[in-house]
Design a protein around this motif. Structure first.
Motif, short mmCIF file in Angstrom:
data_model
loop_
_atom_site.label_atom_id
_atom_site.label_comp_id
_atom_site.label_asym_id
_atom_site.label_seq_id
_atom_site.Cartn_x
_atom_site.Cartn_y
_atom_site.Cartn_z
N LEU A 65 -9.21 0.45 8.85
CA LEU A 65 -9.83 0.04 7.84
C LEU A 65 -9.19 -1.22 7.02
CD1 LEU A 65 -10.24 3.60 6.52
CD2 LEU A 65 -12.30 2.29 7.26
N ARG A 66 -10.01 -1.99 6.68
CA ARG A 66 -9.48 -3.41 6.03
C ARG A 66 -9.50 -3.21 4.46
NH1 ARG A 66 -12.49 -7.51 4.03
NH2 ARG A 66 -14.53 -6.82 5.03
N PHE A 67 -8.58 -3.43 3.83
CA PHE A 67 -8.54 -3.51 2.32
C PHE A 67 -9.29 -4.51 1.64
CE2 PHE A 67 -6.10 -5.00 -1.50
CZ PHE A 67 -6.34 -3.83 -2.31
N GLU A 68 -10.06 -4.30 0.65
CA GLU A 68 -10.80 -5.15 -0.06
C GLU A 68 -10.16 -5.48 -1.45
OE1 GLU A 68 -14.93 -4.77 -0.41
OE2 GLU A 68 -15.68 -5.05 1.81
N ARG A 69 -10.08 -4.44 -2.39
CA ARG A 69 -9.84 -4.78 -3.50
C ARG A 69 -9.17 -3.37 -4.24
NH1 ARG A 69 -13.86 -4.50 -7.75
NH2 ARG A 69 -15.89 -3.72 -6.53
N ARG A 70 -8.65 -3.33 -5.44
CA ARG A 70 -8.20 -2.25 -6.23
C ARG A 70 -8.63 -2.36 -7.56
NH1 ARG A 70 -2.11 -1.66 -6.71
NH2 ARG A 70 -2.38 -1.90 -8.86
N THR A 71 -9.06 -1.53 -8.29
CA THR A 71 -9.12 -1.55 -9.72
C THR A 71 -8.37 -0.68 -10.44
OG1 THR A 71 -10.95 -1.37 -11.55
CG2 THR A 71 -11.38 0.15 -9.80
N GLY A 72 -7.85 -0.93 -11.53
CA GLY A 72 -6.88 -0.03 -12.32
C GLY A 72 -5.38 -0.30 -11.92
N PRO A 73 -4.62 0.09 -12.73
CA PRO A 73 -3.06 0.15 -12.45
C PRO A 73 -2.87 1.00 -11.46
CG PRO A 73 -3.54 1.48 -14.53
CD PRO A 73 -4.87 0.78 -13.99
N GLY A 74 -1.56 0.97 -10.91
CA GLY A 74 -1.07 1.63 -9.74
C GLY A 74 -1.02 3.10 -10.15
N PHE A 75 -0.91 3.50 -11.26
CA PHE A 75 -0.76 4.88 -11.68
C PHE A 75 -2.07 5.70 -11.87
CE2 PHE A 75 0.14 2.47 -15.42
CZ PHE A 75 -0.72 2.82 -16.33
N GLY A 76 -3.24 4.57 -11.72
CA GLY A 76 -4.49 5.43 -11.60
C GLY A 76 -5.64 4.20 -11.35
N TYR A 77 -5.86 4.55 -9.94
CA TYR A 77 -6.62 3.42 -9.51
C TYR A 77 -7.86 3.79 -8.49
CZ TYR A 77 -3.91 4.29 -5.13
OH TYR A 77 -3.72 4.87 -4.09
N PHE A 78 -8.82 3.01 -8.35
CA PHE A 78 -9.65 3.12 -7.23
C PHE A 78 -9.26 2.02 -6.36
CE2 PHE A 78 -12.67 5.30 -10.22
CZ PHE A 78 -12.78 6.39 -9.46
N ALA A 79 -9.31 2.22 -4.91
CA ALA A 79 -9.08 1.28 -3.88
C ALA A 79 -10.49 1.22 -2.80
CB ALA A 79 -7.97 1.37 -3.08
N ARG A 80 -10.71 0.09 -2.78
CA ARG A 80 -11.92 0.01 -1.69
C ARG A 80 -11.51 -0.90 -0.32
NH1 ARG A 80 -18.10 -1.99 -2.76
NH2 ARG A 80 -18.38 -3.44 -0.74
N PHE A 81 -12.00 0.02 0.63
CA PHE A 81 -11.69 -0.45 2.16
C PHE A 81 -13.30 -0.50 2.77
CE2 PHE A 81 -8.13 1.72 0.71
CZ PHE A 81 -7.07 1.11 1.08
N THR A 82 -13.24 -1.43 3.92
CA THR A 82 -14.24 -1.28 4.64
C THR A 82 -14.06 -1.37 6.28
OG1 THR A 82 -13.97 -3.93 4.91
CG2 THR A 82 -15.63 -3.13 3.28
N ALA A 83 -15.07 -0.69 6.91
CA ALA A 83 -14.92 -0.32 8.30
C ALA A 83 -15.16 -1.42 9.21
CB ALA A 83 -15.86 0.84 8.63
#
Length: 200
Positions: free
Chosen positions: A182-200
């Motif tokens: 999976l390829r990392f796209e981006r993250r929203t929020g700080p490291g202690f509370g975040y969503f991360a988005r990946f693509t196949a």
């Protein structure tokens, strides 16, 4: 009094350490933890990073009691589907009951183990794991399975909140997800509370 406080802190630390070394799903009897507000990993932030479109098929692994599920069902509309997947039938039953009470018929449930998903290859537009990955004994196997069932270009959204005994840090998550293809796209929020988005 100081001894009691120290003892209490030691017990809490011991339980947290045990949970980290023995991953397991939050039991239905303690569902109040998953029903509480989710600071930083809010529904609005999920909507923004997921960017769900009407008609999409979304897999939610570990929906709890439907904190995000019902909103996602609305985002994909009647022509879309939210497939909830959990190892605990009680969580699935609870979420389906809530969906039906709201008149949502585009939510369906399957019980099983995230380390061996019972779906065809390339069958979902997106997959969601929010405060769930660390509860799975073999996180790498679960991520490989998610990558398998995502369509080319499909999105994986992982949400994590520090304080959860099974919290997965952004760095650890990215390394594991990339190893699963999976390829990392981006993250929203700080490291202690975040969503991360990946693509196949």
């Amino acid at each position: 009094m100081k001894k009691l406080l120290a003892l209490g802190a030691g017990v809490v630390a011991g339980v947290a350490l045990w949970w980290r070394k023995n991953p397991s799903a939050c039991p239905y009897s303690q569902r109040f933890w998953v029903e509480a507000p989710h600071p930083l990993i809010t529904r609005d932030r999920l909507r923004e990073i997921l960017a769900a479109r009407p008609g999409e098929r979304i897999l939610e692994v570990g929906p709890g009691t439907g904190y995000y599920t019902l909103d996602m069902a609305g985002w994909v509309g009647d022509e879309g589907t939210v497939e909830i997947f959990d190892i605990q039938q009680e969580m699935l039953d609870h979420t389906i009951r809530r969906a039906r009470e709201r008149g949502l018929w585009n939510v369906s449930a399957t019980r099983g183990d995230a380390q061996d998903l019972p779906y065809d290859d390339s069958s979902f537009d997106a997959a969601i794991l929010i405060t769930v990955l660390g509860e799975i004994p073999d996180e790498d196997a679960a991520l490989r399975e998610v990558a398998r069932v995502l369509r080319p270009g499909g999105r994986l959204i992982v949400g994590e909140l520090f304080g959860d005994p099974h919290y997965v840090s952004p760095g650890a998550l990215q390394g594991r997800a990339e190893a699963a293809g999976l390829r990392f796209e981006r993250r929203t929020g700080p490291g202690f509370g975040y969503f991360a988005r990946f693509t196949a």
